[in-house]
Design a protein around this motif. Structure first.
Motif, PDB file in Angstrom:
ATOM      1  N   LYS A 191      62.110 -75.476  33.887  1.00  8.55           N
ATOM      2  CA  LYS A 191      62.549 -76.135  35.118  1.00  8.55           C
ATOM      3  C   LYS A 191      61.384 -76.841  35.803  1.00  8.55           C
ATOM      4  O   LYS A 191      61.524 -77.958  36.300  1.00  8.55           O
ATOM      5  CB  LYS A 191      63.183 -75.126  36.069  1.00  8.55           C
ATOM      6  N   TRP A 224      60.571 -80.082  33.936  1.00  9.43           N
ATOM      7  CA  TRP A 224      61.476 -81.186  34.292  1.00  9.43           C
ATOM      8  C   TRP A 224      61.179 -81.714  35.692  1.00  9.43           C
ATOM      9  O   TRP A 224      61.296 -82.907  35.956  1.00  9.43           O
ATOM     10  CB  TRP A 224      62.934 -80.761  34.166  1.00  9.43           C
ATOM     11  N   LYS A 266      60.175 -85.672  36.493  1.00 14.41           N
ATOM     12  CA  LYS A 266      60.841 -86.494  37.502  1.00 14.41           C
ATOM     13  C   LYS A 266      59.883 -86.969  38.590  1.00 14.41           C
ATOM     14  O   LYS A 266      59.984 -88.096  39.062  1.00 14.41           O
ATOM     15  CB  LYS A 266      61.990 -85.711  38.129  1.00 14.41           C
ATOM     16  N   PHE A 326      57.746 -85.615  28.498  1.00  8.09           N
ATOM     17  CA  PHE A 326      58.088 -84.191  28.598  1.00  8.09           C
ATOM     18  C   PHE A 326      57.022 -83.297  27.980  1.00  8.09           C
ATOM     19  O   PHE A 326      56.765 -82.200  28.471  1.00  8.09           O
ATOM     20  CB  PHE A 326      59.450 -83.923  27.955  1.00  8.09           C
TER      21      PHE A 326
END
Length: 86
Positions: free
Chosen positions: A11, A14, A18, A24
């Protein structure tokens, strides 16, 4: 052997993707660095049940994760050296 919360690591990766706009793989590596630093802090201060909060910051060509620990005083939490750099 240290145990890590893999869901929390994914989490956070991510969130980094963002917020910082990196791929990633880099975000996941940085998320692992953050998780290991958190475990080291808890071990160093003997605070297994302590809570560490992280703030991801991006600016001036740097990506940093600043941390605050609930067992540290306001003085120790306000130090400018409490971060991990990507």
């Amino acid at each position: 052997m240290k145990k890590y919360n893999l869901s929390k690591i994914m989490k956070r990766a991510w969130e980094i993707v963002k917020k910082v706009k990196v791929n990633f793989a880099k975000a996941l590596k940085f998320s692992w660095v953050i998780a290991k630093k958190e475990a080291d802090l808890k071990e160093e201060w003997h605070e297994a049940d302590g809570m560490v909060t992280w703030n991801i910051w991006n600016g001036y060509g740097h990506v940093r994760a600043y941390y605050k620990c609930n067992w540290m005083s306001k003085y120790w939490n306000s130090k400018k050296i409490n971060f991990v750099e990507m």
